[in-house]
Scaffold this active site. Structure first.
Site, PDB file in Angstrom:
ATOM      1  CG  HIS A 255      -2.063  -0.980   1.133  1.00  0.00           C
ATOM      2  ND1 HIS A 255      -3.241  -0.734   0.467  1.00  0.00           N
ATOM      3  CD2 HIS A 255      -2.174  -2.229   1.628  1.00  0.00           C
ATOM      4  CE1 HIS A 255      -4.033  -1.794   0.571  1.00  0.00           C
ATOM      5  NE2 HIS A 255      -3.404  -2.719   1.267  1.00  0.00           N
ATOM      6  CG  ASP A 318      -3.430  -4.157   4.909  1.00  0.00           C
ATOM      7  OD1 ASP A 318      -2.557  -3.290   5.122  1.00  0.00           O
ATOM      8  OD2 ASP A 318      -4.475  -3.917   4.289  1.00  0.00           O
ATOM      9  CD  GLU A 319      -5.784  -5.713   1.116  1.00  0.00           C
ATOM     10  OE1 GLU A 319      -6.876  -6.231   0.837  1.00  0.00           O
ATOM     11  OE2 GLU A 319      -5.577  -4.483   1.055  1.00  0.00           O
ATOM     12  CB  ALA A 320       2.664  -7.040   1.621  1.00  0.00           C
ATOM     13  CB  ALA A 529      -5.618  -7.988  -2.193  1.00  0.00           C
TER      14      ALA A 529
END
Length: 536
Positions: A255, A318-320, A529
């Site tokens: 992000h 998150d969401e890496a 994601a």
């Protein structure tokens, strides 16, 4: 309807008694030592609503008295309080000012909703107030709302209004998602001692113009802007006066496209990325082998810590999805240590529990595998803030036909947010720090639209966070909820009137004048994601 029904979230104990206290234009406020600020704020509210003089005194005088007092021996913690109404007046007591503030919020709900708007013609006449004793304390210490200011900007006056309403229902944390792929919203300075060579002022200068562009959805572009350091300080001061802790979030290592677009040196080829205005997530990352990555992140957290008096800094995690697991664990471990070096407690979304975290870290659970979180709880004294997508995410639609909102987690109304217990899935009560309701802003263009998604669902979640599990009853809550309609309208809240609730007032329509026929269906996975994780 009893006094119990008039206070939300439901108190621990409410005992009504025969008798009525009459408030009159001679009503005054008495402020004991340590209670002056809360008493003064309540007196100001009472003046604005009634047109009465309402002096603040140090001892009772003729006429009805509303007395605020600190009692260091009051049990059950800083936010517990006692509220008593009898022939001798109204008395609010707590061990600390935070408890008095919550007591005042409860007292307001026992007084006419019209007072929220302020009197417009003549001062109020005599007002009856039934005798009652309320003993109250929160179940969880952390009760938060997260506002995503990165996907669409909110001016300070709107965030102040958000705080004013959320505190009426005893929320005490405002989590600000300050940067994301689309934008960077907080001004930072370039330090004099700056071995990185990075110009930190570029982050806001370039990143302020970003937002999710909803043109393809028929919703129009998001709002742009940024907060200066002075803006942020003013906001924190406003929140602190209302006993709200501000938690800033800089989400890493994913992000981060706004940072990569503003600081070319963070990219492996030394070339800045292009800004993005889509709602896509999971495509950006910081680079583990870039020698500037760690000092850059450490400096951002140092400045955020300097600006923020509260105990927490949120580092996302998150969401890496394009970060290898090895790089993710290495970076998150070091980033968490950078937060700890500032003296703050590190927070992050539950993916970050895969790394090595400082003892006592806070993990915000939203989705995916809970086992890494449970391991941190068992082995590292971590505590958990529960924010499961189903039942706490306020950006979800109510029903399919709604013009704004997403639907990846679960569509639903107040009952979905009321009908779950934060102590679940192997967690114990002492391991749950609290509950947070995230509001992501991909589809939102104004505070009115934000309030439409927030309320009434956040009121239900407030009771989930504040009231004891055995005290909650959905049928009884529904009757109280409908009675709050007039108060919400008086507060200017454009709530969505749930069709199964008998509301006592109708709110203003936040979509009046908007061409809803132009709104198209959002992508099925917009704003998410597809679950927690990093690449293997």
């Amino acid at each position: 309807m009893s006094s119990q029904h008039l206070i939300t979230p439901a108190p621990r104990s409410t005992v009504a008694a025969d008798g009525t206290l009459i408030l009159t234009p001679a009503t005054h406020v008495v402020a004991g030592p340590g209670a002056e600020a809360v008493a003064g704020a309540f007196a100001g509210w009472l003046r604005a609503g009634t047109g009465w003089g309402v002096p603040v005194l140090t001892a009772p005088a003729d006429g009805p008295a509303v007395t605020f007092g600190i009692d260091s021996a009051h049990p059950d913690g800083a936010e517990a309080y006692t509220l008593t109404v009898d022939d001798d007046g109204v008395r609010l007591t707590a061990s600390q000012a935070a408890g008095l503030f919550h007591a005042a919020s409860s007292l307001r709900q026992l007084l006419p909703a019209a007072w929220e708007e302020g009197y417009t013609a003549t001062p109020a006449g005599e007002i009856p107030l039934g005798h009652v004793e309320v003993q109250d304390a929160p179940r969880f210490a952390y009760r938060g709302i997260m506002l995503d200011v990165a996907r669409s900007y909110y001016p300070l006056d709107e965030i102040r209004r958000l705080i004013d309403v959320m505190t009426r229902f005893k929320y005490n944390v405002l989590h600000l998602h300050l940067a994301d792929d689309q934008s960077w919203r907080i001004e930072l300075d370039t330090p004099e001692d700056n071995p990185t060579g990075i110009d930190f002022t570029e982050l806001a200068r370039i990143g302020k113009d970003g937002a999710v562009n909803r043109e393809g959805w028929g919703l129009g572009p998001g709002r742009t802007g940024y907060y200066t350091k002075d803006d942020y300080r003013l906001l924190v001061a406003y929140a602190t006066e209302r006993f709200v802790t501000v938690v800033p979030e800089f989400d890493v290592p994913g992000h981060v496209n706004s940072a990569l677009a503003a600081v070319a040196q963070l990219n492996p080829d030394g070339v800045a990325t292009s800004p993005t205005a889509t709602g896509e997530v999971g495509f950006s990352t910081l680079y583990n082998d870039n020698p500037l990555t760690r000092p850059f992140v450490a400096e951002v957290f140092r400045q955020l810590a300097e600006l923020t008096p509260g105990p927490y800094l949120h580092m996302g995690g998150d969401e890496a999805l394009v970060t290898t697991k090895e790089d993710f664990v290495a970076m998150v471990t070091d980033f968490a240590a950078s937060v700890a070096a500032t003296g703050k407690t590190v927070m992050g979304w539950n993916e970050y529990a895969q790394a090595e975290l400082p003892a006592g870290a806070v993990i915000q659970y939203w989705d995916g595998d809970l086992e890494p979180t449970l391991r941190q709880v068992r082995e590292n004294a971590a505590r958990v803030v529960m924010s499961p997508g189903k039942g706490s995410y306020l950006d979800q639609k109510y029903v399919e036909s709604d013009p704004i909102g997403l639907k990846w987690a679960a569509m639903g109304d107040w009952d979905l947010y009321y009908g779950w217990d934060p102590v679940r899935d192997g967690l114990e009560e002492r391991q749950v720090l609290g509950v947070e309701a995230p509001l992501w802003s991909e589809t939102i263009r104004s505070l009115d639209e934000a309030h439409w998604l927030i309320y009434p669902r956040a009121i239900a979640l407030a009771e989930t966070a504040w009231s004891a599990a055995e005290a909650r009853d959905a049928t009884e809550f529904a009757s109280r909820l409908g009675g709050l309609g007039e108060r919400l309208v008086a507060l200017g809240v454009t709530f969505r009137p749930s069709p199964d609730i008998e509301w006592n007032a109708t709110p203003r329509d936040p979509f009046e004048g908007v061409d809803l026929s132009a709104v198209t269906a959002l992508p099925e996975n917009a704003g998410v994601a597809g679950g927690a994780g990093v690449t293997e």
